[in-house]
Structure formats: structure tokens, C-alpha cells
Write an enzyme that holds these catalytic residues in place. Structure first.
Site, PDB file in Angstrom:
ATOM      1  N   ARG A  76     -19.817  12.533 -28.740  1.00 13.45           N
ATOM      2  CA  ARG A  76     -19.558  12.913 -30.124  1.00 13.45           C
ATOM      3  C   ARG A  76     -20.273  14.225 -30.438  1.00 13.45           C
ATOM      4  O   ARG A  76     -21.371  14.475 -29.962  1.00 13.45           O
ATOM      5  CB  ARG A  76     -20.028  11.815 -31.072  1.00 13.45           C
ATOM      6  CG  ARG A  76     -19.077  10.618 -31.131  1.00 13.45           C
ATOM      7  CD  ARG A  76     -19.517   9.573 -32.127  1.00 13.45           C
ATOM      8  NE  ARG A  76     -20.710   8.874 -31.682  1.00 13.45           N
ATOM      9  CZ  ARG A  76     -21.942   9.129 -32.107  1.00 13.45           C
ATOM     10  NH1 ARG A  76     -22.137  10.037 -33.041  1.00 13.45           N
ATOM     11  NH2 ARG A  76     -22.952   8.458 -31.636  1.00 13.45           N
ATOM     12  N   HIS A 244     -22.232  -0.152 -38.715  1.00 11.77           N
ATOM     13  CA  HIS A 244     -22.306   0.114 -37.276  1.00 11.77           C
ATOM     14  C   HIS A 244     -23.031  -1.066 -36.627  1.00 11.77           C
ATOM     15  O   HIS A 244     -24.187  -0.949 -36.216  1.00 11.77           O
ATOM     16  CB  HIS A 244     -23.082   1.420 -37.076  1.00 11.77           C
ATOM     17  CG  HIS A 244     -23.025   1.963 -35.690  1.00 11.77           C
ATOM     18  ND1 HIS A 244     -23.951   2.849 -35.197  1.00 11.77           N
ATOM     19  CD2 HIS A 244     -22.142   1.766 -34.684  1.00 11.77           C
ATOM     20  CE1 HIS A 244     -23.650   3.173 -33.963  1.00 11.77           C
ATOM     21  NE2 HIS A 244     -22.562   2.534 -33.617  1.00 11.77           N
ATOM     22  N   CYS A 268     -27.995   1.919 -27.856  1.00 11.36           N
ATOM     23  CA  CYS A 268     -29.265   1.204 -28.003  1.00 11.36           C
ATOM     24  C   CYS A 268     -29.097  -0.300 -27.867  1.00 11.36           C
ATOM     25  O   CYS A 268     -29.984  -1.066 -28.267  1.00 11.36           O
ATOM     26  CB  CYS A 268     -29.928   1.555 -29.327  1.00 11.36           C
ATOM     27  SG  CYS A 268     -30.515   3.259 -29.370  1.00 11.36           S
ATOM     28  N   ASP A 291     -19.413  -3.278 -32.015  1.00 12.16           N
ATOM     29  CA  ASP A 291     -19.749  -1.931 -32.497  1.00 12.16           C
ATOM     30  C   ASP A 291     -19.630  -1.769 -34.011  1.00 12.16           C
ATOM     31  O   ASP A 291     -20.446  -1.081 -34.612  1.00 12.16           O
ATOM     32  CB  ASP A 291     -18.854  -0.901 -31.804  1.00 12.16           C
ATOM     33  CG  ASP A 291     -19.345   0.531 -31.976  1.00 12.16           C
ATOM     34  OD1 ASP A 291     -20.527   0.790 -31.689  1.00 12.16           O
ATOM     35  OD2 ASP A 291     -18.557   1.391 -32.408  1.00 12.16           O
ATOM     36  N   ARG A 383     -17.758   5.806 -20.100  1.00 11.23           N
ATOM     37  CA  ARG A 383     -17.344   4.679 -20.940  1.00 11.23           C
ATOM     38  C   ARG A 383     -16.262   3.832 -20.292  1.00 11.23           C
ATOM     39  O   ARG A 383     -15.536   4.290 -19.412  1.00 11.23           O
ATOM     40  CB  ARG A 383     -16.781   5.227 -22.256  1.00 11.23           C
ATOM     41  CG  ARG A 383     -17.757   6.038 -23.079  1.00 11.23           C
ATOM     42  CD  ARG A 383     -18.583   5.161 -23.969  1.00 11.23           C
ATOM     43  NE  ARG A 383     -19.646   5.886 -24.653  1.00 11.23           N
ATOM     44  CZ  ARG A 383     -20.239   5.432 -25.756  1.00 11.23           C
ATOM     45  NH1 ARG A 383     -19.879   4.281 -26.288  1.00 11.23           N
ATOM     46  NH2 ARG A 383     -21.213   6.119 -26.305  1.00 11.23           N
TER      47      ARG A 383
HETATM   48  P1  GDP Z   1     -24.442   0.355 -27.608  1.00 15.46           P
HETATM   49  O1  GDP Z   1     -23.921   1.748 -27.483  1.00 15.46           O
HETATM   50  O2  GDP Z   1     -25.336   0.208 -28.811  1.00 15.46           O
HETATM   51  O3  GDP Z   1     -23.364  -0.669 -27.557  1.00 15.46           O
HETATM   52  O4  GDP Z   1     -25.426   0.092 -26.372  1.00 15.46           O
HETATM   53  P2  GDP Z   1     -25.175  -0.687 -24.971  1.00 15.46           P
HETATM   54  O5  GDP Z   1     -25.214  -2.163 -25.138  1.00 15.46           O
HETATM   55  O6  GDP Z   1     -23.972  -0.125 -24.327  1.00 15.46           O
HETATM   56  O7  GDP Z   1     -26.479  -0.247 -24.180  1.00 15.46           O
HETATM   57  C1  GDP Z   1     -26.830   1.106 -24.027  1.00 15.46           C
HETATM   58  C2  GDP Z   1     -27.805   1.251 -22.898  1.00 15.46           C
HETATM   59  O8  GDP Z   1     -29.000   0.521 -23.193  1.00 15.46           O
HETATM   60  C3  GDP Z   1     -27.282   0.716 -21.575  1.00 15.46           C
HETATM   61  O9  GDP Z   1     -27.690   1.555 -20.539  1.00 15.46           O
HETATM   62  C4  GDP Z   1     -27.941  -0.636 -21.470  1.00 15.46           C
HETATM   63  O10 GDP Z   1     -28.119  -1.033 -20.130  1.00 15.46           O
HETATM   64  C5  GDP Z   1     -29.278  -0.416 -22.163  1.00 15.46           C
HETATM   65  N1  GDP Z   1     -29.778  -1.662 -22.775  1.00 15.46           N
HETATM   66  C6  GDP Z   1     -29.095  -2.545 -23.535  1.00 15.46           C
HETATM   67  N2  GDP Z   1     -29.869  -3.605 -23.879  1.00 15.46           N
HETATM   68  C7  GDP Z   1     -31.082  -3.395 -23.322  1.00 15.46           C
HETATM   69  C8  GDP Z   1     -32.322  -4.135 -23.309  1.00 15.46           C
HETATM   70  O11 GDP Z   1     -32.443  -5.208 -23.873  1.00 15.46           O
HETATM   71  N3  GDP Z   1     -33.367  -3.564 -22.637  1.00 15.46           N
HETATM   72  C9  GDP Z   1     -33.247  -2.353 -21.988  1.00 15.46           C
HETATM   73  N4  GDP Z   1     -34.314  -1.878 -21.353  1.00 15.46           N
HETATM   74  N5  GDP Z   1     -32.093  -1.643 -21.958  1.00 15.46           N
HETATM   75  C10 GDP Z   1     -31.032  -2.147 -22.626  1.00 15.46           C
HETATM   76  P1  PGA Z   2     -21.175   4.725 -29.729  1.00 18.55           P
HETATM   77  O1  PGA Z   2     -19.664   4.958 -30.040  1.00 18.55           O
HETATM   78  O2  PGA Z   2     -21.707   6.066 -29.288  1.00 18.55           O
HETATM   79  O3  PGA Z   2     -21.747   4.271 -31.032  1.00 18.55           O
HETATM   80  O4  PGA Z   2     -21.241   3.681 -28.674  1.00 18.55           O
HETATM   81  C1  PGA Z   2     -18.866   5.661 -29.188  1.00 18.55           C
HETATM   82  C2  PGA Z   2     -18.547   7.025 -29.702  1.00 18.55           C
HETATM   83  O5  PGA Z   2     -18.019   7.123 -30.807  1.00 18.55           O
HETATM   84  O6  PGA Z   2     -18.826   7.991 -29.003  1.00 18.55           O
HETATM   85 MN    MN Z   3     -21.323  -0.223 -27.497  1.00 22.74          MN
END
Ligand code: GDP
Ligand code: PGA
Ligand code: MN
Length: 603
Positions: A76, A244, A268, A291, A383
Site C-alpha cells: 500500500r 480493521h 501484526c 481483516d 500474499r
Molecule cells: P495480519 O496482516 O494482521 O493479518 O498479520 P498476519 O497474521 O498475517 O501476521 C503477520 C506476521 O506476523 C507473519 O509473519 C506472522 O507469522 C507473524 N505473527 C503472527 N502472529 C504472531 C505471534 O503470535 N508471534 C509472532 N512472533 N509472530 C506472529
Molecule cells: P493488510 O491489508 O496490509 O492490512 O494485511 C492488505 C493490504 O491492503 O495491503
Molecule cells: Mn491478514
């Protein structure tokens, strides 16, 4: 302060809008997307033939594809994202603003002839089940087949929506072009885009115009642009919340069900938490959304929530069998991957999928990958795009238009220090303060400096379509309304990312987060003890079995350490952050900060 009511845009004729844009953009042809599998199949086939995407080996990954973006179109672009409200103060200090008429004039120039040599796709879409009370409709015009395929997975598209619009339902126009017209005889590239990018939102007239990028959040306009930026404005005016947030159901060993929505900034942990397999036996988590969540006070006096999307656009790196087995199982096929690495056997790979990289990878740029280069094989923001229905943990009723009643809301972020593993807010107002003051380290999900700490209120910094101070006020008002009906959810803050002095994460995360979730649920049920701290309530000694999660006594203590001096320094920073909102900031937020200072022992 109360939000000024937005002037309501007249319902525009769909055909007039399309005709105007055909005249301006001059596409070679117009194709209506009907939502059928046959049409999507034909489109994907055509994209493979044209060399835009790669079909993965069906023996390993049936009906799946790899797209490689332009190396300058991978995330983004927040600096190019604008809220074009009539008044600058209605966009607020956290958004980029452009005067709407000047912006429109500039965009008209950019869009003139922008689809020459290309197809204009007309994509009617619904956020939420078609016909649902909370659902909202839109129509996207785009010249990117990749965007059409992605939207077809991420939303409900096609004739069923068109019928509603033809019958008079309100809809949001979303215009998109990659901004790369083709002159006769000019050879195309696999991922056309334009170095000039604009992601524009017109809150009063509920319109979206996006130029120059084909990357997810910039181009799949139903997602961040509609379901968050425009929907947050609709929600303000209509008394609901567009957030979000992931959405999950957790069932405890006694069979009691609880529904939780959680806001974490991009990359995150939302998708991971939504698909949690709890390390605690007997606790089951079902996924409802990963999301975006829309929440509205229901006739039962409680906050009810739906996931307006129909798919996941998830971060690939870090997704592996040991971290998120549910996601790995979701991605068995029918998936579009973007900017991951290609294996010699025609399957995909990314950092974290397996402990070691297979031999002979082609990296996300399409070049042979040299493990010694120090560069990742998959882009850090690579992604997967996949239907929610394919997720093994998806709740059977995930697309119930009536949604689920919310028991708790969680705020999170990526914080090396200061924020404990879990904290319970004292009440709704304190919860709103916790949400309003979230700070988080920057990730690869958007352009910017990785790791830099920035304020990201409610994880909505890049997504709130109006003045953030008014948004805080709206949250406070929704709480006041829910209090009258006894339906106020409990509020928590979590931080999976606290680090020790040696830079190591103190908490193992992932499945072990189920222990924290269990404590939250037991609190809601009135069964788990807590201790008071200046920042909120934390688990009483002995209520979370951290040793079973492999965490030492010393690390557990560090996860909850209250460093008064550091927290007071952060309070000063919070003050400076809140100053940006001037007198538009609700009184309650300052009151909460003063309360925090007092509890930290400041005189
Ligand atoms: P989203 O964009 O908020 O949906 O985040 P994701 O679930 O895709 O996670 C983003 C990154 O954070 C990935 O690389 C995950 O492996 C990492 N991650 C997610 N949950 C945890 C956790 O509980 N601990 C750690 N250390 N990393 C995490
Ligand atoms: P995220 O959404 O970055 O919150 O996972 C995807 C995007 O819009 O790029
Ligand atoms: Mn996500």
C-alpha cells in the site's frame, strides 16, 4: 464533538457512470463480470496465455496461480492515499487531504485515454451477504484482470448484486486503472502499472478513484478503500463501526461460545489469531473473518458483527505448519499467490513455509534465487488470495447476515517494550483510550521504514476515512448507547511481540496465544482472577500456565513489567500525539491520560 452530517449523494445511474468513464478512458472493450466460475476460469486461462500469471503445478497446487508484481508495486502507498473531503479538517491531521474538485480535475487528466488498448471490466460487488441488513454494494471499473480475479475471491461479485442495484439499492462507485494505456503495436508487460499513483476517497459523495497500482490494498477497492475508508464514514453517519479487525468464535471446554473482534495493525497477526489452534486442549477457535469487521448495535441491545469480505488476502512469509497450520491447509488449491518464490516443481515457497529453503528457487522478481545473497526469495509483503469458505476453521455460519454478538474487543500491536502481554481495560472509556493510543512498529505491509514505532489508533491510521478525533468520539458514543442496553463488550490489549534485553521475543505466540484468549474468556465469564496495575488488569499469579508454554519465570515477569519511567515518557509522547487533534479531541481521552499518569505515581 459530534460529526457534521454528510450531504447525501444522489443515487447515480450506473449506466451513465459507465458511459462517462468509457468516453474518458477509451477502453477497447467493456466486459461485465457475472460472478460465474466459468467466466473467472476463462479469465485466468487468458491471463496465463498472455504471460500475466503462472499456473502452478496442479499436482501440488490445483487451480492456483502465481503473479509477480512490478518491483515498485508491492505494498500500500500511504503517502499517495488521500481523503478528499470538502473541508480539510474533516479529513483530520492523520490523513493526506486534497481539495475534491482540484483532485478530480487532476485525476481526469490522468484517466483520459488511460484504458486505451485494454479491457474495462465492470464488477458489481457486495460487502456482506447479498441482501443482508448490514451489507453494502459497490461497482468497480478496472482494467486489471488480476484485480478482477482477486475481487472475485475477496467479495461476492456479479449478477445477484447487479439485480439489487438495478432495483434501486445504493452503491459506491469505485474507479480503478493501472494507468498504462497500450498504443497500437506496443508490447504489454506482465504487471502494468504507473509510477504515478493516487488512491483517492471522496467521503461526502462516497466515491473511490484509484490510479497507477494493481497491488491489493491500492487496487482491490472493496477492501481497504470501501470496507474501511468509505464504510467508516457511512458507519459514523449511521451509528455503527467499520473496523480493521479479525472476528472469531471461541468455544470453551464446557461448550460455551464467545465472540471476539480484534484490531491489530497490518502484518501484526490478525490472520494468525483468526485461525488460532489453541495450545490448550478443549478450546476450539472458529474463524469468522481475518481483516475487516463491521459492527452495529443490534435489536438485542448488543454489538453484532459481520465479516463483510468473502476471502483472505494474507501475508505469506511466516505462514508455516508450526505457526499457522490452518492457513497452510486453506491454501491447498484455488489460490492466487503474489510475489512468493517458485519451486522447480511448479509449486510455491516463502520464508517460514518450511525451516529450510528448497533448491532451485526462482525469487519473487523472477530470477534464480541465491540463498547467499541475503535477500529473501519471497517479498516480505508477498500474499495469498483465497476464499474464506476454503478455510478448515471457518465457522459454518460465517456468512450469516445477522452476524454474531460481540463479547470482547481486543487491541494489539507490535511492541518490543512497555505494553504487557495482556491487559484488561477498566471500562469502555479506558478501552477507547487504549485503542486511540496504540503504537506499533512498522511492517512491510506499507511503504516506510521497517521497525519504526508509530501511532496507529485502533489499527486504523491508514484506513479511517474522516477526522480521527471524531472517530474516537464516535467510539465513545457507541459505548454510551450500548451501556443503556447492557451490551457493552469488555476491552483488552495484547502484545505478542515484547522483547527481552537480548532482542528475543519473550512470548512464543501463535498457538500459545490460546492461553491468553482463555484468560480473556474466563474474565468475561467472571471466573479468572486479575491484579490491578497502572495500565489495567493483568492475570493474577497462577492463572496462566506460562511454564507449559515454555516461558521461564523471569521472562513471564518481564512480559508484565511496569517500567514507570518508560511509561511516563510514553505518556508525554501520547500528549504530543493527542495535541495534533486540537480541540476536536474528546475530553474523555485527555481524562484517561491524566488518570494513567496519576496511577503511575506522577504528581
Ligand atoms: P495480519 O496482516 O494482521 O493479518 O498479520 P498476519 O497474521 O498475517 O501476521 C503477520 C506476521 O506476523 C507473519 O509473519 C506472522 O507469522 C507473524 N505473527 C503472527 N502472529 C504472531 C505471534 O503470535 N508471534 C509472532 N512472533 N509472530 C506472529
Ligand atoms: P493488510 O491489508 O496490509 O492490512 O494485511 C492488505 C493490504 O491492503 O495491503
Ligand atoms: Mn491478514
Amino acid at each position: 464533538m459530534a460529526a457534521s452530517p454528510a450531504p447525501v449523494a444522489p443515487v447515480r445511474s450506473l449506466d451513465d457512470w459507465i458511459d462517462e468513464n468509457v468516453e474518458l478512458l477509451q477502453p477497447d472493450r467493456v466486459v461485465w463480470i457475472d460472478g460465474s466460475r466459468a467466466q473467472l476460469d476463462a479469465l485466468l486461462h487468458e491471463m496465463v496465455e498472455e504471460g500475466r500469471i503462472i499456473r502452478l503445478n496442479p499436482e501440488h497446487r490445483p487451480y492456483s496461480f502465481l503473479a509477480r508484481s512490478d518491483p515498485d508495486d508491492v505494498a500500500r502507498v500511504e503517502a499517495r492515499t488521500f481523503i478528499c473531503s470538502e473541508q480539510e479538517h474533516d479529513a483530520g491531521p492523520t490523513n493526506n487531504w486534497r481539495e475534491p474538485e482540484a483532485m478530480r480535475a487532476e485525476l481526469r487528466g490522468l484517466f483520459a485515454g488511460a484504458m486505451r488498448g485494454r479491457t474495462m471490466y465492470v464488477l458489481p460487488f457486495s460487502m456482506g451477504p447479498v441482501g443482508g441488513a448490514l451489507s453494502r454494494y459497490g461497482v468497480q471499473l478496472t482494467d486489471s484482470a488480476y484485480v478482477v480475479a482477486s475481487m472475485s475471491i475477496m467479495t461476492r461479485v456479479g449478477d445477484a448484486v447487479l439485480d439489487r442495484i438495478r432495483a434501486g439499492a445504493r452503491w459506491v462507485p469505485a474507479l480503478h486503472s493501472v494507468g498504462a494505456p497500450l498504443e497500437p503495436g506496443q508490447e504489454d508487460v506482465a504487471w502494468p502499472s504507473n509510477p504515478v499513483k493516487y488512491i483517492c476517497h471522496f467521503p461526502e459523495t462516497r466515491e473511490i478513484i484509484s490510479f497507477g497500482s494493481a497491488y491489493g490494498g491500492n487496487a482491490i477497492l472493496a477492501k481497504k478503500s470501501f470496507a474501511l475508508r468509505i464504510a467508516s464514514v457511512m458507519a459514523r453517519d449511521e451509528g455503527w463501526l467499520a473496523e480493521h479487525m479479525l472476528l472469531l468464535r471461541v468455544t470453551d471446554p464446557r461448550g460455551r461460545r464467545f465472540h471476539i473482534a480484534a484490531a491489530f495493525p497490518s502484518a501484526c497477526g490478525k490472520t494468525n489469531f483468526a485461525m488460532l489452534r489453541s495450545a490448550l486442549p478443549g478450546w476450539e477457535v472458529e474463524t469468522l473473518g481475518d481483516d475487516i469487521t463491521w459492527l452495529a448495535p443490534g435489536s438485542d441491545g448488543r454489538l453484532r458483527a459481520i465479516n463483510p469480505e468473502a476471502g483472505f488476502f494474507g501475508v505469506a512469509p511466516g505462514t508455516g505448519r508450526d505457526t499457522n497450520p490452518t492457513a497452510v491447509d486453506t491454501l491447498w488449491g484455488n489460490t492466487i499467490f503474489t510475489n512468493v518464490a517458485l519451486r522447480p516443481d511448479g509449486d510455491v515457497w516463502w520464508e517460514g513455509l518450511t525451516a529450510t529453503a528448497p533448491e532451485g528457487l526462482i525469487d519473487w522478481r523472477g530470477e534464480p534465487w541465491d540463498a547467499a545473497s541475503g535477500r529473501p526469495a519471497a517479498h516480505p509483503n508477498s500474499r495469498f488470495t483465497v476464499a474464506a469458505s476454503q478455510c478448515p476453521s471457518i465457522a459454518a455460519d460465517w456468512d450469516d447476515p445477522n452476524g454474531v454478538p460481540i463479547d470482547a474487543i481486543i487491541f494489539g500491536g507490535r511492541r518490543a517494550g512497555n505494553v504487557p502481554l495482556v491487559v484488561e481495560a477498566r471500562d469502555w472509556e479506558h478501552g477507547v483510550f487504549l485503542g486511540a493510543t496504540i503504537a506499533s512498529e512498522r511492517t512491510a505491509a506499507a511503504e516506510g521504514t521497517l521497525g519504526e514505532l508509530r501511532r496507529d489508533p485502533f489499527a486504523m491510521l491508514p484506513f479511517c476515512g474522516y477526522n480521527m478525533a471524531d472517530y474516537f468520539g464516535h467510539w465513545l458514543e457507541v459505548g454510551t448507547r450500548l451501556r443503556r442496553t447492557g451490551g457493552v463488550p469488555a476491552v483488552y490489549q495484547v502484545n505478542w511481540f515484547r522483547k527481552g534485553a537480548d532482542g528475543r521475543w519473550l512470548w512464543p505466540g501463535f498457538g500459545e496465544n490460546g492461553r491468553v484468549l482463555a484468560w480473556i474468556v474466563e474474565r468475561i465469564a467472571g471466573e479468572a482472577p486479575a491484579s490491578d496495575t497502572p495500565v489495567g488488569k493483568v492475570p493474577a499469579v497462577g492463572t496462566i500456565d506460562y511454564r507449559a508454554a515454555g516461558v521461564s519465570d523471569a521472562d513471564w515477569e518481564e512480559l508484565f513489567r511496569i517500567d514507570e519511567a518508560a511509561l511516563l515518557a510514553e505518556a508525554d509522547d501520547t500528549d504530543a500525539f493527542l495535541d495534533r487533534f486540537g480541540d476536536r479531541l474528546p475530553e474523555a481521552i485527555r481524562r484517561q491520560l491524566a488518570g494513567l499518569r496519576e496511577r503511575l505515581g506522577e504528581r
